[in-house]
Motif scaffolding. Structure first.
Motif, mmCIF file in Angstrom:
data_model
loop_
_atom_site.group_PDB
_atom_site.id
_atom_site.type_symbol
_atom_site.label_atom_id
_atom_site.label_comp_id
_atom_site.label_asym_id
_atom_site.label_seq_id
_atom_site.Cartn_x
_atom_site.Cartn_y
_atom_site.Cartn_z
ATOM 1 N N ILE A 176 12.300 11.866 -42.387
ATOM 2 C CA ILE A 176 11.028 12.726 -41.559
ATOM 3 C C ILE A 176 11.970 14.388 -40.659
ATOM 4 O O ILE A 176 10.366 14.974 -40.699
ATOM 5 N N SER A 177 12.876 13.745 -39.921
ATOM 6 C CA SER A 177 13.745 14.841 -39.241
ATOM 7 C C SER A 177 12.851 16.513 -40.702
ATOM 8 O O SER A 177 13.128 17.333 -40.081
ATOM 9 N N ARG A 178 13.692 16.042 -41.318
ATOM 10 C CA ARG A 178 13.758 17.252 -42.584
ATOM 11 C C ARG A 178 12.274 18.264 -42.300
ATOM 12 O O ARG A 178 12.304 19.317 -42.423
ATOM 13 N N ALA A 179 11.739 17.262 -43.071
ATOM 14 C CA ALA A 179 10.138 17.285 -42.682
ATOM 15 C C ALA A 179 9.643 17.809 -41.605
ATOM 16 O O ALA A 179 8.587 19.262 -41.750
ATOM 17 N N VAL A 180 9.392 17.758 -40.426
ATOM 18 C CA VAL A 180 9.684 18.219 -39.371
ATOM 19 C C VAL A 180 9.890 19.678 -38.375
ATOM 20 O O VAL A 180 8.832 20.737 -38.008
ATOM 21 N N ASP A 181 11.712 20.021 -39.694
ATOM 22 C CA ASP A 181 11.821 20.847 -39.585
ATOM 23 C C ASP A 181 11.388 22.608 -40.333
ATOM 24 O O ASP A 181 11.130 23.068 -39.652
ATOM 25 N N VAL A 182 10.835 21.734 -41.082
ATOM 26 C CA VAL A 182 9.948 22.687 -42.216
ATOM 27 C C VAL A 182 8.416 22.669 -42.096
ATOM 28 O O VAL A 182 8.105 24.094 -41.717
ATOM 29 N N LEU A 183 7.317 21.662 -41.544
ATOM 30 C CA LEU A 183 6.888 22.251 -41.006
ATOM 31 C C LEU A 183 6.564 23.088 -39.442
ATOM 32 O O LEU A 183 5.690 24.051 -39.364
ATOM 33 N N LYS B 56 -5.059 17.367 -36.677
ATOM 34 C CA LYS B 56 -3.778 16.943 -35.904
ATOM 35 C C LYS B 56 -3.080 18.328 -35.452
ATOM 36 O O LYS B 56 -2.729 18.288 -34.584
ATOM 37 N N PHE B 57 -3.355 19.796 -36.639
ATOM 38 C CA PHE B 57 -1.930 20.469 -36.480
ATOM 39 C C PHE B 57 -2.882 21.618 -36.023
ATOM 40 O O PHE B 57 -2.060 22.801 -36.078
ATOM 41 N N PHE B 58 -3.715 21.776 -36.540
ATOM 42 C CA PHE B 58 -4.735 23.105 -36.176
ATOM 43 C C PHE B 58 -4.452 23.206 -34.313
ATOM 44 O O PHE B 58 -4.183 24.382 -33.519
ATOM 45 N N ARG B 59 -4.012 22.699 -33.908
ATOM 46 C CA ARG B 59 -4.072 22.572 -32.124
ATOM 47 C C ARG B 59 -2.231 23.147 -31.923
ATOM 48 O O ARG B 59 -2.215 23.523 -31.148
ATOM 49 N N LEU B 60 -1.729 23.530 -33.013
ATOM 50 C CA LEU B 60 -0.511 23.537 -32.610
ATOM 51 C C LEU B 60 -0.295 25.338 -32.798
ATOM 52 O O LEU B 60 0.920 25.391 -32.671
ATOM 53 N N LEU C 211 1.326 8.104 -40.266
ATOM 54 C CA LEU C 211 2.577 8.954 -39.896
ATOM 55 C C LEU C 211 2.387 10.273 -39.601
ATOM 56 O O LEU C 211 2.780 11.193 -39.866
ATOM 57 N N ILE C 212 0.651 10.910 -40.291
ATOM 58 C CA ILE C 212 0.227 12.329 -40.127
ATOM 59 C C ILE C 212 0.461 12.373 -38.368
ATOM 60 O O ILE C 212 1.859 13.516 -38.095
ATOM 61 N N ASP C 213 0.451 11.523 -37.693
ATOM 62 C CA ASP C 213 0.368 11.475 -36.166
ATOM 63 C C ASP C 213 1.721 12.042 -35.481
ATOM 64 O O ASP C 213 2.103 12.741 -35.056
ATOM 65 N N ALA C 214 3.306 11.182 -36.553
ATOM 66 C CA ALA C 214 4.514 11.403 -36.413
ATOM 67 C C ALA C 214 4.986 12.836 -36.582
ATOM 68 O O ALA C 214 4.976 13.134 -35.681
ATOM 69 N N LEU C 215 4.153 13.109 -37.887
ATOM 70 C CA LEU C 215 4.480 14.330 -38.107
ATOM 71 C C LEU C 215 4.290 15.733 -36.819
ATOM 72 O O LEU C 215 4.782 16.617 -36.809
ATOM 73 N N ALA C 216 2.778 15.073 -36.795
ATOM 74 C CA ALA C 216 2.320 16.736 -35.979
ATOM 75 C C ALA C 216 2.945 16.156 -33.980
ATOM 76 O O ALA C 216 3.148 17.587 -34.136
ATOM 77 N N THR C 217 3.299 15.093 -34.009
ATOM 78 C CA THR C 217 3.827 15.033 -32.656
ATOM 79 C C THR C 217 4.989 15.733 -32.476
ATOM 80 O O THR C 217 5.574 16.788 -32.059
ATOM 81 N N VAL D 298 6.695 17.620 -34.617
ATOM 82 C CA VAL D 298 5.994 19.345 -34.577
ATOM 83 C C VAL D 298 6.259 20.111 -33.362
ATOM 84 O O VAL D 298 6.536 20.689 -32.659
ATOM 85 N N LEU D 299 5.039 19.030 -32.535
ATOM 86 C CA LEU D 299 5.144 19.691 -30.760
ATOM 87 C C LEU D 299 5.896 19.596 -30.131
ATOM 88 O O LEU D 299 5.878 20.671 -28.879
ATOM 89 N N LEU D 300 6.294 18.564 -30.201
ATOM 90 C CA LEU D 300 7.990 18.590 -29.738
ATOM 91 C C LEU D 300 8.702 19.441 -29.728
ATOM 92 O O LEU D 300 9.635 20.108 -28.557
ATOM 93 N N LYS D 301 9.415 19.584 -31.188
ATOM 94 C CA LYS D 301 9.996 21.458 -31.344
ATOM 95 C C LYS D 301 9.258 22.465 -30.871
ATOM 96 O O LYS D 301 10.173 23.324 -30.141
#
Length: 288
Positions: A122-129, A153-157, A250-256, A258-261
């Motif tokens: 999950i961490s790797r996926a967040v980094d890639v995104l 979810k992601f277009f807001r980022l 899981l999509i929510d977790a990935l978006a969150t 990336v947001l924290l990044k």
């Protein structure tokens, strides 16, 4: 896994892979596990409308031994409070019973997915995104709305994001990706041929391909990162229900992630987006 652990969940997970006769045994057990504990092999075979050797074969495939040991495993599973729900909604179920089954299935699937999802992946996926130049989400059928939700979810980022749910558009978009792009392919079974081929095309184009799919499925062979969500519903017959909740979560977790990044300074951007739609809502009415 110890053969006495979680036998009910193990049966549920294998439903889609069982033969027709062994599936009858599994469904008879799941329909009334407490009765099964006190049944003879003849009674269970009659209830499932199969032969006694079929029951024994089913038991051996699960725990490596016959029906007597299987009943011990089943009793142990119930005694330790293993989450159980009859996922097969019956025609005569009242609305309350149907609701309880659907909610319980969703809770169990979320717990199961959380248990098997590796944090490192999950961490790797967040980094890639988070580092991607552009993100594309692909889904077909019931996975299409999940891809659309991911876009929402992601277009807001503040990054280029699209969602494609058309086979031909997906193929063309995948061919047009470049190194630095991320393609997220959502597939419950991992056996949908157009998505498998699209993943191959995107990977060859240099994009990072993240698969949210069934572990060990053909789709995983063409993914850079696989976020495994095991099949728990027979989608050859039924439309995914509770499993869809797992994908959305899981999509929510990935978006969150990336947001924290993005860091605290990104809050100003999110606030601006929220303010842009304030005049589209009626004010809240204070409760008396």
């Amino acid at each position: 896994m110890n053969k006495h652990e979680d036998i009910i969940r193990k049966i549920q997970e294998r439903l889609s892979t069982l033969s027709k006769s062994e599936r009858k045994v599994a469904e008879a057990i799941l329909a009334d596990p407490k009765t099964t504990i006190h049944s003879s092999i003849a009674k269970l075979a009659a209830r499932a409308e199969v032969s006694e050797p079929t029951v024994n074969r089913f038991c051996r495939s699960l725990i490596g031994s016959g029906f007597p040991d299987f009943k011990v495993s089943l009793a142990q599973s119930l005694a330790t409070g293993t989450p159980y729900v009859n996922l097969n909604v019956e025609p005569d179920d009242a609305p309350g019973a149907v609701t309880a089954k659907i909610f319980e299935a969703a809770k169990n699937n979320l717990t199961r997915a959380q248990d098997i999802l590796p944090e490192a992946l999950i961490s790797r996926a967040v980094d890639v995104l988070a580092q991607a130049r552009r993100i594309e989400f692909y889904g077909l059928g019931a996975s299409g709305p999940v891809a659309k939700d991911a876009h929402h979810k992601f277009f807001r980022l503040n990054m280029p994001v699209v969602a494609y749910t058309d086979i031909l558009v997906q193929r063309m978009a995948a061919a047009g990706t470049h190194p630095g792009d991320a393609v997220v392919i959502i597939s419950y079974t991992g056996r949908t041929l157009p998505l498998i081929e699209t993943a191959r095309v995107a990977r060859e184009a240099g994009a990072a391909v993240i698969g949210i799919t069934n572990p060990g499925s053909p789709l995983t062979e063409h993914c850079s990162i696989v976020l495994p969500i095991e099949e728990t519903e027979d989608t050859d017959i039924y439309t995914p229900m509770s499993s869809r909740i797992v994908y959305l979560t899981l999509i929510d977790a990935l978006a969150t992630g990336v947001l924290l990044k993005r860091g605290p300074e990104f809050n100003a951007h999110l606030k601006k987006l929220k303010q842009s739609v304030q005049d589209t809502r009626l004010p809240k009415v204070e409760k008396k």
